[in-house]
Design an enzyme around this catalytic site. Structure first.
Site, PDB file in Angstrom:
ATOM      1  N   ASP A  96       0.853  -1.183   0.000  1.00 16.22           N
ATOM      2  CA  ASP A  96       0.000   0.000   0.000  1.00 16.22           C
ATOM      3  C   ASP A  96       0.890   1.233   0.000  1.00 16.22           C
ATOM      4  O   ASP A  96       1.727   1.405   0.902  1.00 16.22           O
ATOM      5  CB  ASP A  96      -0.908   0.021   1.229  1.00 16.22           C
ATOM      6  N   ASP A 106     -15.407  -3.774  -1.085  1.00 12.20           N
ATOM      7  CA  ASP A 106     -14.985  -3.358   0.254  1.00 12.20           C
ATOM      8  C   ASP A 106     -16.229  -3.083   1.087  1.00 12.20           C
ATOM      9  O   ASP A 106     -17.033  -2.213   0.742  1.00 12.20           O
ATOM     10  CB  ASP A 106     -14.119  -2.103   0.160  1.00 12.20           C
TER      11      ASP A 106
END
Length: 230
Positions: free
Chosen positions: A8, A129
């Site tokens: 990330d 998500d």
């Protein structure tokens, strides 16, 4: 089942967010390419790369770092975060990215989603998500009223071939994946699925591997490999 180490990227650095909160950041490295090479050296088959700044702002921000990873390592990578245009997708694919992950844009614009799925059927994934069964978007900063299972069912009908499921409440918590939510989703769709969120130890991998026959083809792990618990 494939293990996807997560990279990330925020402000050009490798970080992890706790439950996706941009105000709860842990920095692990200033060298994304170096981290990518580390996971390749340890035997990774794929990498999962996210442009966190892109996810929040709605435009690719760390594309140079991502392109460098795609071009200089020997395994395929999938990339998500802030991908909202055809130009974004073409830029990433031309840079060597194997799979492009859509999130907010797939939620908001079915016409766009159909168009890109028709053009790149094997290179498009959608990141589902979720928080409490509802779909989140814009870097997890907004929770919609869209039911996650209904959305996944619609994506399957449109021809999606790869779905990434993240339970936001478990992400970065190192308390194990949300197996009941995964099973419920797998009961409703037959899309090959990559699980994400909560993985903390090898037992979690074994639990997910038991769902391989149900459609789980991989698992993303981030904090657990950076903290050394996995």
């Amino acid at each position: 089942m494939i293990i996807f180490p997560a990279i990330d990227i925020k402000d050009g650095k490798v970080v992890r967010l706790l439950q996706g909160r941009f105000d709860d950041v842990t920095e692990y490295s200033k060298e994304p390419l170096g981290v990518a090479k580390q996971w390749v050296d340890q035997g990774a088959q794929w990498l999962h790369v996210v442009d966190l700044d892109g996810a929040k702002t709605g435009r690719l921000v760390n594309v140079d770092a991502i392109s460098e990873i795609a071009q200089r390592i020997s395994i395929p990578i999938e990339v998500g975060g802030g991908i909202r245009t055809i130009t974004d997708i073409i830029r990433l694919i031309e840079a060597g990215v194997k799979r492009v992950i859509l999130g907010t844009k797939a939620v908001e614009d079915r016409g766009f989603f159909k168009e890109v799925l028709k053009e790149w059927p094997d290179q498009i994934a959608v990141s589902l998500d979720c928080r409490d069964g509802k779909v989140a978007q814009r870097g997890w900063t907004e929770v919609t009223e869209v039911n996650a299972i209904d959305f996944a069912t619609e994506l399957e009908k449109l021809g999606l071939r790869c779905l990434i499921f993240t339970d936001i409440k478990t992400d970065g918590m190192l308390r194990g994946p949300n197996i009941p939510a995964l099973k419920e989703l797998l009961d409703h769709v037959n899309i090959p699925l990559i699980a994400s969120g909560g993985v903390s130890k090898l037992d979690d991998i074994y639990r997910l591997k038991e769902l391989e026959a149900n459609g789980v083809m991989g698992v993303i792990t981030g904090k657990a490999i950076y903290e050394g618990t996995l």
